[in-house]
Design a protein around this motif. Structure first.
Motif, PDB file in Angstrom:
ATOM      1  N   GLY A 102       0.795  -1.236   0.000  1.00  0.00           N
ATOM      2  CA  GLY A 102       0.000   0.000   0.000  1.00  0.00           C
ATOM      3  C   GLY A 102       0.823   1.281   0.000  1.00  0.00           C
ATOM      4  N   ARG A 103       2.161   1.166  -0.174  1.00  0.00           N
ATOM      5  CA  ARG A 103       2.983   2.382  -0.171  1.00  0.00           C
ATOM      6  C   ARG A 103       3.378   2.750  -1.594  1.00  0.00           C
ATOM      7  NH1 ARG A 103       5.853   2.736   5.461  1.00  0.00           N
ATOM      8  NH2 ARG A 103       6.400   4.772   4.654  1.00  0.00           N
ATOM      9  N   TRP A 104       3.791   4.007  -1.765  1.00  0.00           N
ATOM     10  CA  TRP A 104       4.373   4.451  -3.044  1.00  0.00           C
ATOM     11  C   TRP A 104       5.864   4.161  -2.935  1.00  0.00           C
ATOM     12  CZ3 TRP A 104       2.320   8.766  -6.525  1.00  0.00           C
ATOM     13  CH2 TRP A 104       3.191   8.986  -7.609  1.00  0.00           C
ATOM     14  N   VAL A 105       6.305   3.077  -3.584  1.00  0.00           N
ATOM     15  CA  VAL A 105       7.700   2.648  -3.460  1.00  0.00           C
ATOM     16  C   VAL A 105       8.547   3.302  -4.551  1.00  0.00           C
ATOM     17  CG1 VAL A 105       9.262   0.657  -3.513  1.00  0.00           C
ATOM     18  CG2 VAL A 105       7.004   0.448  -2.427  1.00  0.00           C
ATOM     19  N   LEU A 106       9.653   3.911  -4.142  1.00  0.00           N
ATOM     20  CA  LEU A 106      10.651   4.452  -5.075  1.00  0.00           C
ATOM     21  C   LEU A 106      11.876   3.555  -4.945  1.00  0.00           C
ATOM     22  CD1 LEU A 106       9.331   7.139  -3.330  1.00  0.00           C
ATOM     23  CD2 LEU A 106      10.351   8.260  -5.298  1.00  0.00           C
ATOM     24  N   ALA A 107      12.177   2.794  -6.003  1.00  0.00           N
ATOM     25  CA  ALA A 107      13.259   1.811  -5.937  1.00  0.00           C
ATOM     26  C   ALA A 107      14.456   2.287  -6.743  1.00  0.00           C
ATOM     27  CB  ALA A 107      12.768   0.469  -6.477  1.00  0.00           C
ATOM     28  N   VAL A 108      15.656   2.064  -6.192  1.00  0.00           N
ATOM     29  CA  VAL A 108      16.886   2.455  -6.881  1.00  0.00           C
ATOM     30  C   VAL A 108      17.702   1.196  -7.178  1.00  0.00           C
ATOM     31  CG1 VAL A 108      18.991   3.824  -6.768  1.00  0.00           C
ATOM     32  CG2 VAL A 108      16.901   4.667  -5.659  1.00  0.00           C
ATOM     33  N   ALA A 109      17.792   0.855  -8.478  1.00  0.00           N
ATOM     34  CA  ALA A 109      18.504  -0.355  -8.891  1.00  0.00           C
ATOM     35  C   ALA A 109      19.705   0.035  -9.744  1.00  0.00           C
ATOM     36  CB  ALA A 109      17.564  -1.264  -9.686  1.00  0.00           C
ATOM     37  N   GLY A 110      20.633  -0.909  -9.929  1.00  0.00           N
ATOM     38  CA  GLY A 110      21.803  -0.659 -10.762  1.00  0.00           C
ATOM     39  C   GLY A 110      23.031  -1.328 -10.169  1.00  0.00           C
ATOM     40  N   THR A 111      24.054  -1.513 -10.992  1.00  0.00           N
ATOM     41  CA  THR A 111      25.277  -2.163 -10.511  1.00  0.00           C
ATOM     42  C   THR A 111      26.008  -1.274  -9.516  1.00  0.00           C
ATOM     43  OG1 THR A 111      25.470  -3.127 -12.720  1.00  0.00           O
ATOM     44  CG2 THR A 111      27.390  -3.318 -11.289  1.00  0.00           C
ATOM     45  N   HIS A 333      34.342  -2.936  -7.626  1.00  0.00           N
ATOM     46  CA  HIS A 333      34.144  -3.282  -9.031  1.00  0.00           C
ATOM     47  C   HIS A 333      35.029  -2.308  -9.801  1.00  0.00           C
ATOM     48  CE1 HIS A 333      32.221  -3.314 -12.980  1.00  0.00           C
ATOM     49  NE2 HIS A 333      31.541  -4.384 -12.637  1.00  0.00           N
ATOM     50  N   PRO A 334      35.685  -2.737 -10.889  1.00  0.00           N
ATOM     51  CA  PRO A 334      36.603  -1.832 -11.604  1.00  0.00           C
ATOM     52  C   PRO A 334      35.997  -0.474 -11.954  1.00  0.00           C
ATOM     53  CG  PRO A 334      36.805  -4.046 -12.474  1.00  0.00           C
ATOM     54  CD  PRO A 334      35.676  -4.093 -11.473  1.00  0.00           C
ATOM     55  N   THR A 335      34.733  -0.453 -12.389  1.00  0.00           N
ATOM     56  CA  THR A 335      34.117   0.824 -12.756  1.00  0.00           C
ATOM     57  C   THR A 335      34.021   1.748 -11.551  1.00  0.00           C
ATOM     58  OG1 THR A 335      32.834  -0.287 -14.463  1.00  0.00           O
ATOM     59  CG2 THR A 335      32.079   1.900 -13.819  1.00  0.00           C
ATOM     60  N   ALA A 336      33.630   1.184 -10.407  1.00  0.00           N
ATOM     61  CA  ALA A 336      33.492   1.989  -9.189  1.00  0.00           C
ATOM     62  C   ALA A 336      34.852   2.506  -8.726  1.00  0.00           C
ATOM     63  CB  ALA A 336      32.831   1.159  -8.097  1.00  0.00           C
ATOM     64  N   ILE A 337      35.869   1.656  -8.833  1.00  0.00           N
ATOM     65  CA  ILE A 337      37.225   2.077  -8.446  1.00  0.00           C
ATOM     66  C   ILE A 337      37.666   3.244  -9.335  1.00  0.00           C
ATOM     67  CG2 ILE A 337      39.656   1.350  -8.389  1.00  0.00           C
ATOM     68  CD1 ILE A 337      38.611  -1.503  -7.689  1.00  0.00           C
ATOM     69  N   VAL A 429      45.150   8.849   0.892  1.00  0.00           N
ATOM     70  CA  VAL A 429      45.150   7.381   0.890  1.00  0.00           C
ATOM     71  C   VAL A 429      43.698   6.901   0.864  1.00  0.00           C
ATOM     72  CG1 VAL A 429      45.870   5.288   2.109  1.00  0.00           C
ATOM     73  CG2 VAL A 429      47.270   7.365   2.273  1.00  0.00           C
ATOM     74  N   VAL A 430      43.319   6.183  -0.204  1.00  0.00           N
ATOM     75  CA  VAL A 430      41.946   5.671  -0.321  1.00  0.00           C
ATOM     76  C   VAL A 430      41.964   4.167  -0.070  1.00  0.00           C
ATOM     77  CG1 VAL A 430      39.881   5.570  -1.749  1.00  0.00           C
ATOM     78  CG2 VAL A 430      41.576   7.316  -2.195  1.00  0.00           C
ATOM     79  N   ILE A 431      41.244   3.732   0.965  1.00  0.00           N
ATOM     80  CA  ILE A 431      41.177   2.302   1.295  1.00  0.00           C
ATOM     81  C   ILE A 431      39.848   1.767   0.762  1.00  0.00           C
ATOM     82  CG2 ILE A 431      41.085   0.641   3.188  1.00  0.00           C
ATOM     83  CD1 ILE A 431      42.859   2.656   4.772  1.00  0.00           C
ATOM     84  N   MET A 432      39.929   0.803  -0.175  1.00  0.00           N
ATOM     85  CA  MET A 432      38.724   0.306  -0.847  1.00  0.00           C
ATOM     86  C   MET A 432      38.474  -1.157  -0.518  1.00  0.00           C
ATOM     87  SD  MET A 432      39.242   1.973  -4.583  1.00  0.00           S
ATOM     88  CE  MET A 432      39.131   3.732  -4.852  1.00  0.00           C
ATOM     89  N   SER A 433      37.303  -1.412   0.073  1.00  0.00           N
ATOM     90  CA  SER A 433      36.923  -2.788   0.399  1.00  0.00           C
ATOM     91  C   SER A 433      35.436  -2.783   0.690  1.00  0.00           C
ATOM     92  CB  SER A 433      37.669  -3.259   1.648  1.00  0.00           C
ATOM     93  OG  SER A 433      37.076  -4.436   2.169  1.00  0.00           O
TER      94      SER A 433
END
Length: 449
Positions: A102-111, A333-337, A429-433
């Motif tokens: 019964g709610r108005w759902v706003l969904a955010v999808a994507g890699t 993920h390479p694109t995000a990096i 220094v960026v620590i990615m994990s």
């Protein structure tokens, strides 16, 4: 009811626990690894956590067991639930039945960018006085929690394409039935459950099939995979973002920290915010389109974005020691990096950037992304790759293909020594994990002191 959640410290399940508690249920949960920020958030909410999966935690039996998608057959708690015939359900199904009805759902999808964009959208609606509910797979800094029920019909959900549970292999987002859907981008990921990109496109199309004809689908013009998804059939109006789309941005600073927003060729205002990177500009356009669909005029949305503080672990500045700045970033993920490092490079100019990367996601461990990794780090001055003991492929060979100096370390101590030897005042220094990385951020800050 007494609800027990197996795998409660995952970002999705932890958020679910917060909603169940807010609905008035008694909530307990267990996980193999109980670590912040989720553990601290849950304890603050008065949710009792147990380390490990000893079946004793299910005696006396709860009224319902919610089983996270990290749980598999053979897990002692899962086997106990099945053998005793205890009622159980997947997280997405529970959310659909008890919160989203019964709610108005706003969904955010994507890699990429789901957590950041859903945080932006929830904040823009909040800023407009709409008090939305939300469930986000991270902790947005404009709110103190990752989930809440809200006081209006609007509900923002981070819509993940990962599977729902060991007994339900559909993507989580198929359960959500959104009226407003953002499809941010689509690349191959989750190699542990999807054989190829086409199989993920198929799941995205299952999502598109559930969006009403009075709803809205928002996607960028630049993503061929999403064009193919829409091409399989779409019964809903579509708005596009980016080059040639209805929503466009004109950069006023190259790092994306200031840009003008255009809708159908008309200037709507200027976003001036703390975020950087082309990816965040794209996230902002999708957010404004979705907010407009529920009645937030673009000028109001832009005002909200200018006060947006991002999400914990998304290029979050965690320390500045002796002139060295340390960031925590979730990129896996390479694109995000690449987009993260590009945004930082444009912001800091010639200053030295050291990237420390742990290939920890299931797809990374399987080596599904290794061909894209060498290119992804071109904007860093040097890279330290962390090779955990269980990595099933040759990280050194990947490091050898990088254009920038790259080394492989097999311990946190080795990483800290390397950074100490290289970092000077002005270094970033960026620590990615996508995990806790053994508390490296704090240990490094201490060592630099």
């Amino acid at each position: 009811m007494h609800i027990h959640i197996l795998g409660i410290c995952g970002t999705f399940m932890g958020s679910l626990a917060v909603l169940a508690k807010e609905l008035g249920h008694r909530v307990t949960g267990s996980d193999a690894n109980v670590y912040p920020p989720m553990s601290t958030q849950l304890e603050a909410q008065g949710i009792e956590l147990t380390q490990g999966y000893d079946p004793a935690q299910l005696d006396p039996a709860p009224d319902l067991v919610v089983i996270g998608n990290a749980m598999s057959r053979g897990n002692p708690a899962v086997e106990y639930v099945l053998n005793k015939g205890l009622p159980y359900v997947s997280g997405p199904q529970w959310l659909a039945d008890h919160v989203l009805q019964g709610r108005w759902v706003l969904a955010v999808a994507g890699t990429h960018g789901k957590t950041t964009t859903s945080s932006m959208l929830a904040w823009v609606l909040e800023h407009a006085g709409m008090s939305p509910g939300f469930l986000i797979g991270g902790v947005p800094q404009n709110f103190s929690v990752s989930a809440r029920l809200g006081n209006t019909p609007f509900f923002v959900v981070e819509a993940d394409e990962y599977d729902s549970a060991f007994f339900d292999k559909r993507s989580k987002f198929v359960h959500y039935h959104p009226r407003t859907a953002i499809l941010n981008n689509l690349e191959f990921d989750h190699a542990d459950i999807f054989p190829d990109l086409a199989s993920i496109e198929r799941q995205f199309h299952h999502l598109v099939r559930t969006i009403p004809s009075e709803g809205l689908v928002i996607h960028p013009t630049t993503e061929q995979a999403l064009e193919r998804v829409i091409g399989m059939g779409c019964w809903t109006p579509v708005q596009t973002t980016g080059e040639g789309g209805q929503w466009q941005a004109r950069l006023l600073s190259p790092d994306g920290s200031r840009f003008e927003v255009l809708f159908e060729g008309e200037a709507q205002g200027v976003v001036d915010w703390a975020l950087t990177g082309q990816h965040n500009v794209a996230n902002a356009l999708a957010t404004l389109a979705a907010a407009r669909h529920v009645g937030v005029v673009p000028a109001m949305g832009i005002e909200g974005l200018s006060a947006f503080k991002s999400v914990k672990r998304r290029m979050e500045k965690v320390a500045e020691v002796q002139g060295v700045t340390i960031y925590d970033d979730f990129a896996h993920h390479p694109t995000a990096i690449a987009t993260t490092l590009d945004g930082l490079r444009k912001r800091v100019g010639e200053a030295p950037v050291i990237a420390v990367i742990e290939p920890r996601s299931n797809s990374m461990k399987l080596g599904a992304h290794r061909d894209g990794l060498p290119e992804s780090v071109n904007d860093a001055d040097q890279v330290i790759w962390y090779a955990p003991a269980n990595l099933g492929w040759d990280l050194a060979a990947t490091a050898a293909q990088c254009k920038v100096p790259s080394v492989v370390a097999d311990s946190l101590e080795a990483i800290i020594e390397r950074v100490k030897g290289q970092a000077r005042p002005g270094t970033h220094v960026v620590i990615m994990s996508n995990g806790g990385f053994g508390g490296l951020h704090g240990k490094l800050a201490e060592a630099l002191q």
